[in-house]
Write an enzyme that holds these catalytic residues in place. Structure first.
Site, PDB file in Angstrom:
ATOM      1  CB  CYS A 168       4.668  -7.175 -40.378  1.00 59.52           C
ATOM      2  SG  CYS A 168       4.304  -6.282 -38.865  1.00 59.52           S
ATOM      3  CE1 TYR A 204     -14.839 -28.911  -1.148  1.00 62.30           C
ATOM      4  CE2 TYR A 204     -14.636 -26.752  -2.166  1.00 62.30           C
ATOM      5  CZ  TYR A 204     -14.264 -28.083  -2.098  1.00 62.30           C
ATOM      6  OH  TYR A 204     -13.339 -28.577  -2.959  1.00 62.30           O
ATOM      7  CB  CYS A 212       6.996  -2.790 -39.883  1.00 63.10           C
ATOM      8  SG  CYS A 212       7.450  -4.521 -39.999  1.00 63.10           S
ATOM      9  CD  GLU A 240     -21.478 -26.128  -0.205  1.00 66.06           C
ATOM     10  OE1 GLU A 240     -20.282 -26.435  -0.283  1.00 66.06           O
ATOM     11  OE2 GLU A 240     -22.148 -26.220   0.851  1.00 66.06           O
TER      12      GLU A 240
HETATM   13  S1  IVH Z   1     -17.818 -30.757  -2.405  1.00 69.51           S
HETATM   14  C1  IVH Z   1     -17.043 -35.246  -2.237  1.00 69.51           C
HETATM   15  N1  IVH Z   1     -18.337 -28.209  -2.639  1.00 69.51           N
HETATM   16  O1  IVH Z   1     -15.721 -29.337  -7.405  1.00 69.51           O
HETATM   17  C2  IVH Z   1     -17.452 -33.896  -2.601  1.00 69.51           C
HETATM   18  N2  IVH Z   1     -16.803 -29.195  -4.151  1.00 69.51           N
HETATM   19  O2  IVH Z   1     -16.229 -31.584  -9.296  1.00 69.51           O
HETATM   20  C3  IVH Z   1     -16.366 -32.963  -2.457  1.00 69.51           C
HETATM   21  N3  IVH Z   1     -15.835 -27.626  -5.749  1.00 69.51           N
HETATM   22  O3  IVH Z   1     -13.064 -31.426  -6.539  1.00 69.51           O
HETATM   23  C4  IVH Z   1     -16.563 -31.704  -3.150  1.00 69.51           C
HETATM   24  N4  IVH Z   1     -16.872 -25.841  -5.029  1.00 69.51           N
HETATM   25  O4  IVH Z   1     -12.749 -28.925  -6.320  1.00 69.51           O
HETATM   26  C5  IVH Z   1     -17.655 -29.257  -3.114  1.00 69.51           C
HETATM   27  N5  IVH Z   1     -18.857 -25.954  -2.715  1.00 69.51           N
HETATM   28  C6  IVH Z   1     -18.170 -26.991  -3.181  1.00 69.51           C
HETATM   29  C7  IVH Z   1     -17.280 -26.882  -4.262  1.00 69.51           C
HETATM   30  C8  IVH Z   1     -16.609 -28.002  -4.720  1.00 69.51           C
HETATM   31  C9  IVH Z   1     -16.007 -26.319  -5.899  1.00 69.51           C
HETATM   32  C10 IVH Z   1     -14.968 -28.465  -6.604  1.00 69.51           C
HETATM   33  C11 IVH Z   1     -14.010 -29.331  -5.877  1.00 69.51           C
HETATM   34  C12 IVH Z   1     -14.237 -30.720  -6.348  1.00 69.51           C
HETATM   35  C13 IVH Z   1     -14.953 -30.478  -7.632  1.00 69.51           C
HETATM   36  C14 IVH Z   1     -15.835 -31.646  -7.976  1.00 69.51           C
END
Ligand code: IVH
Length: 683
Positions: free
Chosen positions: A408, A224, A411, A112
C-alpha cells in the site's frame, strides 16, 4: 371557514406563480427565503385544516409510502427514439430525403438541444397531473408518478384558463452538473460508489422506490413534445407553436430553440452548440432537428423505431492527446487502491485535465498503458475524463509494461486482491488513508455507538497524532481532549465517558465495528454466536468458518485475511488491554430465506453495491461464490452481466434478477428498502 379556504387557495396560486416564474420563465421575483415562508404558511394552514388539502396542493409533492415495484404502463403512442447523424453530410441526406418524400415543399426546421437525461411522459387529465412514466422499451414504461411529482419544475396542475386540459407531454428529466458534482462528493465522503455521469445519476434517482429520496436530488425537467388527448380539439399547427403552448401551460421549455429556414441555419445551430456546450449548466449530447409543420411530420411518418421527421445530430466525443507522465496510486477511504494517470496538462472541453483514473490493474493490462506513453483522453457524455487508448506509434523506446506494487502506498502493508474482484485493496485498519473512515465506522451508532465522536473531531484526533487507529481511542485522557481546539472541559469529559461506556458493547457489535470487509452487522452477529469469542474467530481457518450456514467463501476469505495482518492483530490487542468485551455467548443461528444456498453475482446492481448485496445474502443464510459451477443455486444478475450469466444459462442454474431479489429480501425483512444510502454501504 370560507375565509381560510380562500386564503389557502390564494397561497397555493401564489406558489404556483412563483414556480412558473422560476422554472419556466427563469425570472424569480422572490427570494428562496420568502418562498419557503409561503410554503410553511400553507403547510401550517393545511395541518390545521386537513379537510382542505387537495392533491394538487404544492405541499403534496412528496407523498405516499415507498413502493416495492413500479406498475407498468402502456404508452398509447409509442415513445420512439431518434436516428442519429454524426456529420453535416448526414444532415444533408436527411434534408434530401425529406424533400423527396414531400416533393419539393419548402421545409422549415426547429433545432433544439438534446438533453442528456431520461425521457418521460406526463399525462394531464382535466389539467391535473394524472400519471408520469418512463420510456421503458418504448411500448411500456414504469409508472413513476410519485417520483415525478417531487420535481418542482413539473406542474401538478396546468395554468391558463382556455388552454387544453387533457394532454400528454414528453420531455427529459436531467440533473445539472452542479447537483451531480455535489451528489458525487457526498457519495465519496460516505465511501459509496460514484455515478459516472449526470444521466446515470438521473436514472438511478428515478428508480428510487422512495419519493422523499428523489425530492432531495433536485432533478430538473424540460419538455419538448405535446399531444392533445381529445381527438376533436384543435391544436397547434407547428412544433414551435407546441413549445409555446407548453410554456403557456406552465411547463418548462428550453430557451435554446431556433426556427431554421434552411439547412444551413440548422448546421449553424449544431456547430455553434457543439462549441458552446460546456457553457451550459447541464449536459447535452447533441441537437435534435425536427420538421416544424405538424402536417408535414404526419406525411413523413415514422418507421418502427424512429420518426422520419426528426434526427439527432450527435456531438463528437471530446478528445485530446497528451503524455501519460506517471501512474500514481491513490488509496481511497475504503482501502481500494486506484491507479491514477498523471498527465501532461491539456485543455479539454473547457477544463485543464492533468489526472484521470485508470480504474484498475486489469484495465491497465488490457490497454497496455505505460509511463511515458502518448495517450488519447476523452470526455464522452461523462464529466469524468477517461484515458481511452495508447497512441502506439509514439511509444518511447524502453517504456516498460506497468505492474501494480504489492504494498500500500500509504502505509506499506501488503495489498490484497480478492479473486473475482478487479480492485486491489489495503486491509490494514491503521492505514493512514483509511483511518478516519474506519474510526468513524467504529464509533457509529450501529457499531460501538460512541456519542459525540463525529467526523470533524476524528479528523482533529488523527491530525494531532493522538489517535492512529481505533484502539487508541481507549487511551485518550480528558486533558488531551480538552486541549484540542473547539473542545471544552465539559465535552471532553462527556466524550471520555462515552468512550468508556462503549467498552460494554456486546461482542457482535465489536466484530461489526472492526470493519472486516463483507462482515456487516448480520454476519457479525452470526460470527459472534457461532464462535463465542474474538480469539476463536481470529484463530479460525477458512474451512472452520465455512462450516456455518451463512458464511460463504468470500466472507471466510475476508475474515482470515483480516486477522492474518499483524497490524490488525496489534490493534485488537489494544482493545483487549483496554478491557473491551471480546467474548460472548455461543448461539444457534436463525434460519434465513437463503439458508444453505450458494449465490454468484454478476453485472452491476442498481440498488446495492456488490458488498451490500453479498452481506444481505449472507445475513439470510446464503453463501457467495466467485464462479458458477454445478453447486451454484442462484446467479444474481445485474446490468451488463458477464460470462457468468451465459455460463448459468448453459448449466441451467437459476437466474435471479434484482427486483426478485429485492422482493424476497424485503418480504423477509417485512420492510421495503427505502433509502439507497443504507444499502450502498461499501465496507
Ligand atoms: S424528441 C420522437 N427532443 O433523445 C422523437 N428528444 O435519442 C422524440 N432527447 O428518447 C424525441 N432532448 O430522451 C427530443 N429536445 C429533444 C430531446 C430529446 C433529448 C432524448 C429523448 C429521446 C432521445 C432520442
Amino acid at each position: 371557514m370560507a375565509g381560510i379556504k380562500q386564503e389557502i387557495e390564494k397561497i397555493r396560486d401564489e406558489i404556483r406563480q412563483h414556480d412558473y416564474r422560476y422554472y419556466v420563465l427563469g425570472e424569480p421575483v422572490i427570494s428562496d427565503f420568502e418562498y419557503d415562508r409561503l410554503m410553511k404558511r400553507l403547510a401550517d394552514l393545511e395541518k390545521a385544516h386537513p379537510d382542505l388539502i387537495t392533491p394538487d396542493s404544492p405541499t403534496r409533492r412528496v407523498g405516499g409510502e415507498p413502493t416495492k415495484e413500479f406498475p407498468s404502463v402502456r404508452h398509447q403512442v409509442p415513445m420512439l427514439s431518434l436516428d442519429n447523424t454524426y456529420s453535416q453530410d448526414e444532415l444533408r441526406e436527411f434534408e434530401k430525403r425529406n424533400q423527396n418524400l414531400l416533393s419539393g415543399e419548402n421545409i422549415e426546421y426547429v433545432a433544439e438541444l438534446k438533453f442528456d437525461g431520461i425521457a418521460v411522459s406526463l399525462e394531464y387529465r382535466d389539467g391535473m397531473l394524472f400519471r408520469g412514466a418512463t420510456r421503458g422499451d418504448g411500448e411500456r414504461g414504469d409508472d413513476i408518478t410519485a417520483n415525478l411529482k417531487t420535481l418542482r419544475s413539473i406542474p401538478l396542475r396546468l395554468l391558463g384558463g382556455k388552454l387544453p386540459k387533457n394532454i400528454e407531454v414528453r420531455g427529459e428529466v436531467y440533473m445539472t452538473k452542479a447537483v451531480f458534482r455535489k451528489l458525487n462528493s457526498e457519495k465519496e465522503t460516505e465511501g459509496e460508489k460514484l455515478f459516472a455521469n449526470p444521466r446515470n445519476a438521473t436514472a438511478g434517482t428515478l428508480k428510487q422506490q422512495d419519493p422523499a429520496m428523489v425530492a432531495r436530488r433536485n432533478l430538473e425537467f424540460s419538455s419538448y413534445f405535446m399531444r392533445l388527448l381529445d381527438p376533436s380539439a384543435r391544436g397547434p399547427a407547428t412544433h414551435l407553436e407546441s413549445l409555446h403552448l407548453l410554456r403557456d401551460l406552465g411547463l418548462p421549455v428550453s430557451r435554446h430553440v431556433a426556427l431554421c429556414r434552411g439547412l444551413w441555419e440548422v448546421i449553424d445551430f449544431c456547430t455553434g452548440w457543439e462549441e458552446k456546450r460546456d457553457t451550459l449548466p447541464y449536459e447535452i449530447d447533441g441537437v435534435v432537428v425536427k420538421v416544424n409543420r405538424l402536417d408535414l411530420q404526419e406525411k413523413l411518418g415514422s418507421t418502427a423505431k424512429s420518426p422520419r421527421w426528426a434526427v439527432a445530430f450527435k456531438f463528437k466525443a471530446r478528445q485530446a492527446t497528451t503524455v501519460l507522465k506517471a501512474i500514481h496510486l491513490q488509496v481511497g477511504r475504503t482501502g481500494i487502491i486506484t491507479p491514477v494517470a498523471v498527465l501532461e496538462p491539456v485543455l479539454l472541453a473547457g477544463s485543464t485535465i492533468s489526472r484521470a483514473t485508470l480504474h484498475n490493474e486489469d484495465e491497465i493490462k488490457r490497454r497496455d498503458f505505460r509511463e511515458g506513453d502518448t495517450v488519447l483522453i476523452e470526455k464522452g457524455g461523462d464529466v469524468i475524463p477517461k484515458v481511452v487508448q495508447v497512441v502506439s506509434e509514439k511509444r518511447p523506446k524502453g517504456a516498460a509494461p506497468y505492474s501494480m506494487p504489492r504494498t500500500c502506498p500509504a502505509c506499506g502493508s501488503e495489498t490484497i486482491r480478492v479473486e473475482g474482484e478487479a480492485a486491489l485493496r489495503c486491509e490494514n485498519i491503521a492505514c493512514s488513508a483509511q483511518v478516519q473512515r474506519r474510526i468513524g465506522h467504529f464509533a457509529s451508532r450501529t457499531a460501538m455507538d460512541i456519542e459525540g465522536l463525529g467526523e470533524a473531531l476524528i479528523l482533529q484526533l488523527v491530525e494531532s497524532g493522538l489517535v492512529r487507529d481505533y484502539g487508541d481511542l481507549y487511551s485518550l485522557k480528558k486533558d488531551d481532549l480538552a486541549a484540542l481546539e473547539r473542545m471544552g472541559e465539559k465535552s471532553a469529559q462527556n466524550l471520555v465517558i462515552a468512550i468508556e461506556a462503549s467498552k460494554a458493547r456486546p461482542l457482535d457489535r465489536l466484530i461489526f465495528a472492526l470493519g472486516i470487509r463483507h462482515v456487516g452487522s448480520g454476519a457479525a452477529s452470526l460470527l459472534a454466536g457461532a464462535f463465542g469469542s474474538l480469539d476463536a474467530i481470529r484463530d479460525a481457518r477458512e474451512e472452520d468458518l465455512l462450516r456455518f450456514e451463512g458464511v460463504g467463501p468470500v466472507m471466510a476469505e475476508s475474515v482470515v485475511q483480516f486477522f492474518r495482518q499483524k497490524s490488525n492483530r496489534d490493534v485488537i490487542e489494544k482493545l483487549r488491554r483496554a478491557g473491551l468485551r471480546l467474548t460472548g455467548e455461543v448461539r444457534k443461528s436463525r434460519a434465513g430465506i437463503f439458508n444453505g444456498k450458494t449465490f454468484v453475482l454478476t453485472g452491476a446492481l442498481s440498488r446495492f453495491t456488490r458488498e451490500a448485496a453479498s452481506g444481505l445474502i449472507e445475513k439470510e443464510g446464503g453463501k457467495i461464490a466467485s464462479s458458477v459451477g454445478k453447486n451454484t443455486d442462484y446467479v444474481l444478475v445485474g446490468e451488463n452481466p458477464g460470462s457468468k450469466y451465459t455460463k448459468a444459462l448453459d448449466l441451467g442454474v437459476a437466474v435471479m434478477d434484482e427486483d426478485t431479489f429485492v422482493n424476497l429480501i424485503s418480504r423477509s425483512r417485512k420492510k421495503p428498502f427505502s433509502d439507497d444510502r443504507q444499502l450502498k454501504i461499501d465496507m
